[in-house]
Enzyme design. Structure first.
Site, PDB file in Angstrom:
ATOM      1  N   THR A  21       7.105 -13.929  13.447  1.00  0.00           N
ATOM      2  CA  THR A  21       7.523 -14.214  14.821  1.00  0.00           C
ATOM      3  C   THR A  21       8.923 -13.652  15.064  1.00  0.00           C
ATOM      4  O   THR A  21       9.162 -12.962  16.062  1.00  0.00           O
ATOM      5  CB  THR A  21       7.492 -15.742  15.083  1.00  0.00           C
ATOM      6  OG1 THR A  21       6.168 -16.215  14.809  1.00  0.00           O
ATOM      7  CG2 THR A  21       7.853 -16.069  16.518  1.00  0.00           C
ATOM      8  N   ASN A  71      -5.770 -11.025  14.322  1.00  0.00           N
ATOM      9  CA  ASN A  71      -5.881 -12.243  13.527  1.00  0.00           C
ATOM     10  C   ASN A  71      -7.146 -13.044  13.830  1.00  0.00           C
ATOM     11  O   ASN A  71      -7.596 -13.826  13.003  1.00  0.00           O
ATOM     12  CB  ASN A  71      -4.645 -13.119  13.722  1.00  0.00           C
ATOM     13  CG  ASN A  71      -4.239 -13.256  15.174  1.00  0.00           C
ATOM     14  OD1 ASN A  71      -4.028 -12.254  15.864  1.00  0.00           O
ATOM     15  ND2 ASN A  71      -4.135 -14.472  15.655  1.00  0.00           N
ATOM     16  N   CYS A 111      -2.210 -21.320  15.743  1.00  0.00           N
ATOM     17  CA  CYS A 111      -1.246 -21.786  16.746  1.00  0.00           C
ATOM     18  C   CYS A 111      -1.938 -22.216  18.025  1.00  0.00           C
ATOM     19  O   CYS A 111      -1.384 -22.941  18.830  1.00  0.00           O
ATOM     20  CB  CYS A 111      -0.250 -20.683  17.064  1.00  0.00           C
ATOM     21  SG  CYS A 111      -0.177 -19.427  15.827  1.00  0.00           S
TER      22      CYS A 111
HETATM   23  N1  PMP Z   1       1.474 -12.053  14.159  1.00  0.00           N
HETATM   24  C1  PMP Z   1       0.216 -12.244  13.715  1.00  0.00           C
HETATM   25  C2  PMP Z   1      -0.800 -11.165  13.945  1.00  0.00           C
HETATM   26  C3  PMP Z   1      -0.129 -13.419  13.050  1.00  0.00           C
HETATM   27  O1  PMP Z   1      -1.383 -13.592  12.624  1.00  0.00           O
HETATM   28  C4  PMP Z   1       0.868 -14.418  12.856  1.00  0.00           C
HETATM   29  C5  PMP Z   1       0.532 -15.705  12.135  1.00  0.00           C
HETATM   30  N2  PMP Z   1      -0.510 -16.447  12.694  1.00  0.00           N
HETATM   31  C6  PMP Z   1       2.155 -14.192  13.348  1.00  0.00           C
HETATM   32  C7  PMP Z   1       2.421 -13.002  13.978  1.00  0.00           C
HETATM   33  C8  PMP Z   1       3.248 -15.204  13.167  1.00  0.00           C
HETATM   34  O2  PMP Z   1       3.643 -15.245  11.822  1.00  0.00           O
HETATM   35  P1  PMP Z   1       4.764 -16.244  11.269  1.00  0.00           P
HETATM   36  O3  PMP Z   1       4.049 -17.495  10.934  1.00  0.00           O
HETATM   37  O4  PMP Z   1       5.288 -15.577  10.019  1.00  0.00           O
HETATM   38  O5  PMP Z   1       5.830 -16.367  12.284  1.00  0.00           O
END
Ligand code: PMP
Length: 381
Positions: free
Chosen positions: A70, A149, A321
């Site tokens: 993020t 994702n 999320c």
């Molecule tokens: N980008 C993608 C494509 C993700 O799958 C995720 C995690 N779900 C994130 C960003 C965010 O990752 P982080 O938990 O390291 O902030």
């Protein structure tokens, strides 16, 4: 418990746990301190950076350590846009980006950037013609993920980079789901910037990186002397050491990808045979090896997830999320899937810990729990 939520997070490898514990205990000095312990911490940081760079096919100086994907996405978009030449005020992002990145571009739009969302095709793959049509001399940056994702669909990153560069725009890719599952070499990707997160490849949470090609105009949104002025704040050295250890431990990606693909394909084939109303999204597209996004007839995701839970299976209704919300997935909506069908979406994401016995257990246990819930016509559809 059968863990089929590897796209949400992965268990840390033994090597990652050991590297975190050892570094936390023994290398606690500030890497910016000039004294002996500080210099030792600096050496450990340099070793981790070199190790990460070696696995990801880039130079140590390309690696900017962050608190995860993020933050890396924020650094990339804000840092690259802040340094964009005058006259380049448009930002093109795919409509299927991670929710965190889409929220960021919403904020950027409020700050005056002209944001356009690039469509995807009905199978979730990139629409390169739409990208080419959207590019122009006023585009500063294109941001397109390397793999989605939710659907697992892999995007043609090098082609997207070439199109963006031909129009004089920079290109950032969120490679969070790709790194660790598929070969990703920053130098070959063509991207100017790429995002990754350690907890998706058996590293610790709260640590990641932005890979940034040196010479790329960039104005740090979190200024400070660390990370060559590109990201301020004392480095999370235990996390960084854990991330390096996790990356080094990945081994032969191709063999593991083939194993997971075979398990995923067997799972999909078995579910479709036992529950003919099963629909699998993006099945014909090039996907991450372990990802399957499906619905079973008109059953809601909650119902299917509840039965999975009874079987001891941990899965999700899409991105972690968003899985508590009742909103249909923006990824499926961008693929043209009606809202009611999207509300049935269940993501099964297999990983390195998934075994053939676990897949067999799901195939033996799930259909009998769902069959009574399906209307007779759905059973034979
Ligand atoms: N980008 C993608 C494509 C993700 O799958 C995720 C995690 N779900 C994130 C960003 C965010 O990752 P982080 O938990 O390291 O902030």
């Amino acid at each position: 418990m059968i863990y089929l939520d590897a796209n949400a997070t992965t268990p840390p490898s033994a090597a990652a746990v050991q590297a975190v514990a050892e570094t936390l205990q023994a290398v606690w000095a500030n890497p910016s301190s000039p004294h002996g312990p500080g210099q030792q911490a600096r050496r450990v940081l340099g070793q981790a950076r070199a190790s990460v760079a070696q696995v990801l096919g880039c130079r140590p100086h390309d690696v900017v350590f962050t608190s995860g994907a993020t933050e890396a996405n924020h650094l990339a978009l804000r840092g690259l846009l802040a340094a964009a030449p005058a006259g380049r005020s448009r930002l093109l992002v795919s409509a299927v980006e991670h929710a965190g990145l889409l929220r960021l571009v919403q904020a950027l739009a409020g700050e005056g950037w002209r944001v356009e969302h690039l469509p995807v095709r009905p199978d979730g793959t990139a629409d390169l013609a739409a990208l080419a049509a959207g590019l122009g001399p006023d585009v500063a940056l294109v941001s397109f993920m390397a793999a989605n994702n939710e659907t697992g669909v892999c995007m043609p990153v090098a082609e997207i980079a070439a199109l963006a560069h031909a129009a004089g725009a920079l290109f950032h890719t969120d490679a969070t789901q790709c790194v660790g599952k598929q070969a990703f070499q920053f130098a070959d990707s063509g991207a100017d910037a790429a995002t990754l997160s350690a907890h998706k490849f058996h590293g610790p949470k709260g640590v990641g990186a932005l890979l940034l090609r040196p010479g790329t105009p960039f104005r740090a949104p979190v200024p400070g002397s660390q990370e060559r002025g590109r990201r301020g704040g004392t480095e999370n050295l235990p996390g960084i050491a854990g991330m390096a250890a996790a990356l080094q431990g990945l081994g032969d990606l191709a063999a593991e990808a083939a194993r997971q693909t075979a398990l995923r394909d067997a799972l999909e084939a078995g579910l479709c045979a036992a529950l003919p109303a099963t629909h699998i999204w993006a099945r014909g597209a090039q996907r991450l090896p372990g990802t399957s996004l499906l619905r079973v007839g008109a059953l809601s995701a909650d119902v299917v997830l509840h039965r999975l839970e009874r079987l001891g299976v941990a899965a999700a209704s899409g991105a972690a999320c968003a899985s508590s919300g009742s909103e249909p997935s923006h990824v499926l909506r961008a693929m043209g899937v009606p809202a009611d069908e999207a509300l049935g979406a269940v993501r099964l994401s297999l990983g390195r810990t998934t075994t053939a016995d676990e897949v067999r257990a799901v195939l033996a246990g799930l259909p009998p729990l769902l069959q009574p819930l399906l209307a007779p016509e759905a059973l034979s559809a």
